[in-house]
Scaffold this motif. Structure first.
Motif, PDB file in Angstrom:
ATOM      1  N   LYS A   1       5.244  -9.038  -6.933  1.00 30.56           N
ATOM      2  CA  LYS A   1       3.795  -8.835  -6.804  1.00 30.56           C
ATOM      3  C   LYS A   1       3.409  -8.462  -5.369  1.00 30.56           C
ATOM      4  CE  LYS A   1       2.493 -11.937 -10.614  1.00 30.56           C
ATOM      5  NZ  LYS A   1       3.859 -12.326 -11.017  1.00 30.56           N
ATOM      6  N   ALA A   2       4.345  -7.831  -4.659  1.00 27.38           N
ATOM      7  CA  ALA A   2       4.130  -7.434  -3.264  1.00 27.38           C
ATOM      8  C   ALA A   2       3.478  -6.056  -3.238  1.00 27.38           C
ATOM      9  CB  ALA A   2       5.449  -7.434  -2.499  1.00 27.38           C
ATOM     10  N   ARG A   3       2.179  -6.019  -3.451  1.00 22.07           N
ATOM     11  CA  ARG A   3       1.482  -4.753  -3.650  1.00 22.07           C
ATOM     12  C   ARG A   3       1.500  -3.861  -2.402  1.00 22.07           C
ATOM     13  NH1 ARG A   3      -3.005  -3.783  -7.649  1.00 22.07           N
ATOM     14  NH2 ARG A   3      -2.003  -1.784  -7.193  1.00 22.07           N
ATOM     15  N   SER A   4       1.468  -4.454  -1.231  1.00 18.31           N
ATOM     16  CA  SER A   4       1.506  -3.632  -0.018  1.00 18.31           C
ATOM     17  C   SER A   4       2.842  -2.923   0.103  1.00 18.31           C
ATOM     18  CB  SER A   4       1.238  -4.496   1.213  1.00 18.31           C
ATOM     19  OG  SER A   4      -0.091  -4.977   1.213  1.00 18.31           O
ATOM     20  N   PHE A   5       3.929  -3.638  -0.135  1.00 21.18           N
ATOM     21  CA  PHE A   5       5.249  -3.006  -0.098  1.00 21.18           C
ATOM     22  C   PHE A   5       5.412  -2.003  -1.236  1.00 21.18           C
ATOM     23  CE2 PHE A   5       7.467  -6.759   2.260  1.00 21.18           C
ATOM     24  CZ  PHE A   5       6.975  -6.277   3.467  1.00 21.18           C
ATOM     25  N   GLU A   6       4.865  -2.322  -2.403  1.00 23.61           N
ATOM     26  CA  GLU A   6       4.962  -1.393  -3.531  1.00 23.61           C
ATOM     27  C   GLU A   6       4.261  -0.083  -3.208  1.00 23.61           C
ATOM     28  OE1 GLU A   6       3.405  -0.764  -8.124  1.00 23.61           O
ATOM     29  OE2 GLU A   6       2.981  -2.643  -7.094  1.00 23.61           O
ATOM     30  N   LEU A   7       3.035  -0.171  -2.682  1.00 26.68           N
ATOM     31  CA  LEU A   7       2.301   1.056  -2.400  1.00 26.68           C
ATOM     32  C   LEU A   7       3.004   1.883  -1.329  1.00 26.68           C
ATOM     33  CD1 LEU A   7      -1.466   1.575  -2.301  1.00 26.68           C
ATOM     34  CD2 LEU A   7      -0.101   2.475  -0.418  1.00 26.68           C
ATOM     35  N   ARG A   8       3.518   1.216  -0.309  1.00 26.24           N
ATOM     36  CA  ARG A   8       4.206   1.939   0.771  1.00 26.24           C
ATOM     37  C   ARG A   8       5.442   2.659   0.235  1.00 26.24           C
ATOM     38  NH1 ARG A   8       4.950  -1.720   5.874  1.00 26.24           N
ATOM     39  NH2 ARG A   8       2.814  -1.097   6.390  1.00 26.24           N
ATOM     40  N   ALA A   9       6.225   1.982  -0.612  1.00 21.92           N
ATOM     41  CA  ALA A   9       7.426   2.605  -1.175  1.00 21.92           C
ATOM     42  C   ALA A   9       7.062   3.721  -2.151  1.00 21.92           C
ATOM     43  CB  ALA A   9       8.279   1.552  -1.874  1.00 21.92           C
ATOM     44  N   ALA A  10       6.013   3.503  -2.948  1.00 12.64           N
ATOM     45  CA  ALA A  10       5.577   4.530  -3.899  1.00 12.64           C
ATOM     46  C   ALA A  10       5.084   5.771  -3.161  1.00 12.64           C
ATOM     47  CB  ALA A  10       4.485   3.974  -4.801  1.00 12.64           C
ATOM     48  N   LEU A  11       4.384   5.561  -2.060  1.00 10.76           N
ATOM     49  CA  LEU A  11       3.914   6.697  -1.264  1.00 10.76           C
ATOM     50  C   LEU A  11       5.100   7.480  -0.699  1.00 10.76           C
ATOM     51  CD1 LEU A  11       1.642   8.294   0.113  1.00 10.76           C
ATOM     52  CD2 LEU A  11       1.667   6.572   1.952  1.00 10.76           C
ATOM     53  N   SER A  12       6.101   6.779  -0.216  1.00 10.06           N
ATOM     54  CA  SER A  12       7.289   7.435   0.312  1.00 10.06           C
ATOM     55  C   SER A  12       7.978   8.279  -0.762  1.00 10.06           C
ATOM     56  CB  SER A  12       8.255   6.381   0.865  1.00 10.06           C
ATOM     57  OG  SER A  12       9.427   6.981   1.375  1.00 10.06           O
ATOM     58  N   LEU A  13       8.116   7.713  -1.948  1.00  7.89           N
ATOM     59  CA  LEU A  13       8.786   8.438  -3.033  1.00  7.89           C
ATOM     60  C   LEU A  13       7.924   9.599  -3.526  1.00  7.89           C
ATOM     61  CD1 LEU A  13      11.184   8.698  -4.900  1.00  7.89           C
ATOM     62  CD2 LEU A  13      10.159   6.946  -6.391  1.00  7.89           C
TER      63      LEU A  13
END
Length: 459
Positions: A402-414
């Protein structure tokens, strides 16, 4: 004996203790060495405190034939836990001397009906396991502390038990559960009841819970709730030097997570000033060296910044402070890769991932995989498969935590990788779930960038 040296005793209890020791009056000498130690702890003179308490314990532990009943069991236990608390800041949380002091306290606690001192021993042992990254004993000690504190009606130490459980959950990447424990710890705090807990447990309990609560909230994507809470923890820690040092180091870590060099520079320099002023343990300069080096790197001072980051990590490894090492190694790997040392950075990051796996530390795992993907792409922009795999791993881990900040950052990178490869459908598919429902904020630039990219990708 209490009134024989009233003027001297009020100012210099160690002088009274010294005279009593020379006179062979062991029992009152033990009492006064204990007073001297406690007074030194309250002045944040921790090495002095450890020396005074060590003398009290030496006298108390004289062979029975010499001193058959110098102190009661509960008094001897209190001396031992006080010594442990002094050693936390004289030697360090993870130092062998500190752990040995609390192990002895736990042994003594088994012989007396004093739950409060037993809880002090539990805390000291737990924080050693945490900072040395010993996952199983850390988990078991946190569970034991919470279970026993919960079982005692109206237990004052229950808020410490919740904080230890919160930090343990944080370590394993369970940010939602960590947040619940930190919140409970803050709610239970009562100024009158817990006024002396900073001396009993090393740091002010409310400020310590709040600064880690801020970290957990940021991980969960609640950025606008996290930042004021971190500021509040800093304000509330001002009366106790070690708490202030720890809160500043944690705030610097939050700044690093946010890629905010101004916050990191300010907090790490203030922390370094406290370390110097109060002669805190030898691992503490590692915080200032690493964080200030990271700031210099982010501001374009490549080699100088890298050298300071490496020096900070070297201090932590030498002193056995493991807790932050995988995350800091990953940050250094990212910096090395940005300076053109992609192979070195990738090796460092893979070693950090292996270390995190060995010690079962999960809190920075998603970000480490994201950084790995970006290093791979930097090394060979034409070979996107490995970078894609690392980014996908980062997203999956972040979602599970549920680490939404890390999820968004990784999703943006991909998504940017897909966009560059003309895979707009894939970019939209990976980015939309990360953006949807993310709490609005102007303090997380990646959200603004992701929203703009998502708009560009929409048909």
């Amino acid at each position: 004996m209490r009134d024989e040296f009233p003027a001297v005793a009020a100012a210099e209890p160690e002088l009274v203790a010294h005279h009593l020791t020379q006179a062979g009056l062991d029992e009152p000498a033990i009492e006064w060495w204990g007073k001297a130690g406690d007074q030194a702890i309250r002045r944040s003179a921790f090495k002095e405190a450890a020396a005074h308490l060590g003398k009290a314990i030496e006298l108390a532990d004289k062979p029975a034939a010499t001193a058959p009943s110098a102190v009661t069991g509960s008094d001897r236990l209190r001396l031992q836990t006080s010594l442990g608390n002094a050693l936390i800041w004289a030697k360090g949380w993870m130092a062998p001397e500190t752990s040995a002091a609390f192990a002895r306290a736990r042994e003594l606690a088994s012989r007396v009906e004093d739950a409060s001192e037993r809880f002090s021993a539990y805390y000291g042992l737990w924080v050693g396991h945490l900072t040395r990254c010993e996952p199983e004993p850390m988990r078991e000690m946190a569970k034991l502390f919470l279970r026993e504190a919960t079982a005692r009606p109206d237990c004052p130490e229950i808020l410490i038990a919740h904080r230890t459980s919160g930090q343990t959950r944080f370590y394993f990447g369970d940010f939602a559960a960590a947040y619940e424990h930190f919140q409970r710890s803050v709610e239970l705090y009562d100024q009158a009841r817990h006024a002396d807990f900073a001396n009993r447990f090393g740091v002010d309990p409310r400020a310590a819970a709040e600064v880690f609560d801020a970290l957990a909230l940021w991980m969960l994507g609640r950025v606008d709730a996290a930042l004021p809470l971190a500021d509040r923890a800093l304000a509330e820690s001002a009366a106790h030097a070690p708490t202030m040092g720890q809160a500043l180091a944690s705030a610097a870590l939050l700044g690093l997570l946010r890629y905010n060099p101004e916050a990191v520079a300010t907090c790490s320099q203030a922390s370094a000033d406290i370390v110097s002023r109060y002669d805190l343990p030898a691992h503490w300069p590692g915080f200032a060296a690493f964080f200030q080096g990271w700031t210099r790197w982010l501001r374009g001072e490549g080699e100088a910044g890298l050298a300071e980051m490496r020096r900070g990590i070297g201090i932590f490894r030498e002193q056995g402070f493991v807790w932050l090492l995988p995350a800091l190694e990953a940050a250094l790997a990212e910096a090395e890769a940005s300076a053109g040392e992609t192979d070195s950075g990738l090796r460092r990051l893979d070693d950090a991932l292996a270390e995190a796996e060995r010690i079962e530390q999960r809190w920075y795992e998603a970000e480490m995989h994201r950084i790995r993907g970006e290093i791979l792409l930097k090394r060979d922009p034409a070979d996107t498969a490995a970078a894609e795999q690392s980014s996908q791993a980062a997203i999956a881990i972040a979602r599970s935590q549920k680490a939404r900040s890390f999820e968004l950052r990784a999703a943006l990178s991909l998504a940017k990788l897909y966009r560059a490869a003309d895979r707009d459908v894939d970019a939209h598919a990976v980015l939309a779930p990360a953006v949807e429902g993310f709490p609005p904020t102007e303090q997380f630039p990646e959200l603004t960038e992701a929203q703009a990219l998502l708009s560009a990708l929409s048909p």
